[in-house]
Scaffold this motif. Structure first.
Motif, PDB file in Angstrom:
ATOM      1  N   THR A  62       1.200  -0.659  -0.346  1.00 35.39           N
ATOM      2  CA  THR A  62      -0.018  -0.013  -0.224  1.00 35.39           C
ATOM      3  C   THR A  62       1.021   1.593   0.172  1.00 35.39           C
ATOM      4  OG1 THR A  62      -1.930  -1.041   1.461  1.00 35.39           O
ATOM      5  CG2 THR A  62      -1.757   1.663   1.709  1.00 35.39           C
ATOM      6  N   TRP A  63       1.686   1.485   0.930  1.00 36.61           N
ATOM      7  CA  TRP A  63       2.525   2.357   1.202  1.00 36.61           C
ATOM      8  C   TRP A  63       3.458   2.151  -0.203  1.00 36.61           C
ATOM      9  CZ3 TRP A  63       8.209   1.425   1.771  1.00 36.61           C
ATOM     10  CH2 TRP A  63       8.823   2.120   2.037  1.00 36.61           C
ATOM     11  N   VAL A  64       3.860   1.532  -1.278  1.00 33.15           N
ATOM     12  CA  VAL A  64       5.193   1.994  -2.014  1.00 33.15           C
ATOM     13  C   VAL A  64       4.774   2.502  -3.582  1.00 33.15           C
ATOM     14  CG1 VAL A  64       3.894  -0.546  -2.930  1.00 33.15           C
ATOM     15  CG2 VAL A  64       6.734   1.089  -3.010  1.00 33.15           C
ATOM     16  N   GLN A  65       2.824   2.659  -3.422  1.00 29.38           N
ATOM     17  CA  GLN A  65       1.501   2.911  -4.228  1.00 29.38           C
ATOM     18  C   GLN A  65       2.681   5.017  -4.895  1.00 29.38           C
ATOM     19  OE1 GLN A  65       0.379   0.968  -6.629  1.00 29.38           O
ATOM     20  NE2 GLN A  65       1.791  -0.875  -4.819  1.00 29.38           N
ATOM     21  N   HIS A  66       2.257   4.991  -3.123  1.00 31.34           N
ATOM     22  CA  HIS A  66       2.799   6.561  -2.299  1.00 31.34           C
ATOM     23  C   HIS A  66       3.993   6.851  -3.591  1.00 31.34           C
ATOM     24  CE1 HIS A  66       2.982  10.184   0.177  1.00 31.34           C
ATOM     25  NE2 HIS A  66       3.788  10.008   0.250  1.00 31.34           N
ATOM     26  N   HIS A  67       4.748   6.062  -2.992  1.00 33.02           N
ATOM     27  CA  HIS A  67       6.439   6.782  -4.046  1.00 33.02           C
ATOM     28  C   HIS A  67       6.323   6.951  -5.451  1.00 33.02           C
ATOM     29  CE1 HIS A  67       7.485   6.353  -0.111  1.00 33.02           C
ATOM     30  NE2 HIS A  67       7.464   5.201   0.092  1.00 33.02           N
ATOM     31  N   GLY A  68       4.936   6.158  -6.060  1.00 30.68           N
ATOM     32  CA  GLY A  68       5.083   6.328  -7.902  1.00 30.68           C
ATOM     33  C   GLY A  68       4.734   7.847  -7.470  1.00 30.68           C
TER      34      GLY A  68
END
Length: 342
Positions: free
Chosen positions: A78-84
């Motif tokens: 969930t959190w890694v999408q934020h960095h995209g």
């Protein structure tokens, strides 16, 4: 390694992994997880120093993602999408939108997600039509994670006239033009709150557009995103190695760790060549399955209990076989698992 890598490792070991079984059982990621990541500065890792981010080099970024993935896969995915979304906005020529959102994204006050899968296939699932002062989107986004957790969503769509890829920011929830939100119950990482979106007449004004790029440029960016997704199976693998080491299987742990290091090197080498990268991603996912199988076998019958971390790691490894997949990745994995070892 930077202090942010140490912070990620500490949070993974002391906060995320001890709660991973509860997150899996309840299907809910506690707000304290997001707050711990924000307090440690881990929401801004994709931002350059010029915009207030840490300006990390790739090895540190990779190490952070691997650690979080080895702590709680649902939280990490969930959190890694934020960095995209943060990386896209950081590079955007829309400086007004960048300056509005990036500080909050870095601090974790604003949580972002992405919906780019509709623009990847040919023909696309998500189309964009030029209208005065903006774009009208229609189509389908099959997997969008973080619904109900994220505040904004970066949506990508294909301009039917030029083939260019348009990306824009919309509120995540209650947005006119998002006509249907369908929960996608998952057998693992269900706490990602993954949904599919149907879109008909979603209008994104020009001032909310992040980028317009050619398909070639878009796919090149996807290559970097694919490298970041390659951290998920490595994170799961390294957590398996830790479990084996703690159980006294030091030789097995060392062998698995060495294999993970080798796959990581191949992932890095594949950044400039998508075929090599996808092959390395397949190797990483297969390694995660093998490592988790070793943990299950070592635990014996107790691994079948819902209270066992072994069964969760095995399901997490399965998740990495299909997360952010591509046809080439699927083909490679099928070939690996069906190939005779005789």
């Amino acid at each position: 390694m930077t202090p942010l890598v140490d912070a990620a490792r500490t949070i993974a070991d002391s906060v995320l992994f001890p709660a991973a079984l509860d997150v899996d059982r309840t299907g809910t990621i506690p707000d304290s997880h997001w707050q711990a990541l924000a307090d440690a500065g881990l929401y801004g890792i994709a931002a350059p120093a010029a915009l207030g981010g840490p300006g990390l080099q790739l090895p540190d970024l990779i190490a952070i993602l691997e650690n979080v993935a080895g702590g709680c896969l649902a939280t990490a995915f969930t959190w890694v999408q934020h960095h995209g979304a943060l990386a896209s906005l950081s590079a955007s020529t829309n400086t007004a939108l960048r300056d509005e959102l990036v500080p909050g994204l870095i601090a974790g006050r604003i949580r972002a997600g992405v919906a780019f899968a509709g623009a990847v296939p040919i023909p696309p699932r998500m189309n964009a039509q030029r209208i005065p002062d903006g774009w009208r989107l229609s189509g389908h986004a099959p997997f969008v994670s973080g619904w109900g957790i994220i505040d904004v969503l970066q949506v990508s769509a294909v301009d039917a006239d030029t083939g260019d890829i348009i990306a824009g920011i919309v509120p995540a929830g209650g947005t006119p033009g998002i006509t249907d939100v369908t929960a996608q119950p998952l057998f693992v990482a269900d706490a990602t709150r993954t949904v599919s979106l149907d879109v008909d007449g979603l209008v994104i004004a020009d001032e909310r557009i992040v980028s317009r790029v050619t398909r070639a440029e878009f796919m090149a960016n996807q290559n970097f995103g694919s490298r970041l997704n390659g951290t998920l199976p490595i994170g799961v693998t390294l957590r398996c190695a830790q479990q084996l080491d703690a159980a006294g299987r030091t030789d097995a742990a060392a062998a698995i760790t060495a294999d993970a290091d080798a796959v990581r090197e191949r992932l890095d080498s594949g950044l400039a060549e998508s075929t090599m990268l996808l092959q390395a991603r397949a190797e990483g996912a297969a390694l995660a399955v093998r490592a988790a199988s070793a943990v299950v076998a070592n635990a014996g019958g107790a691994a079948l209990l819902r209270s066992s971390p072994a069964q969760l790691l095995a399901r997490n490894a399965t998740f990495t076989l299909v997360a952010a997949s591509r046809p080439e990745l699927k083909k490679s994995l099928v070939e690996q698992f069906s190939r005779s070892r005789g």
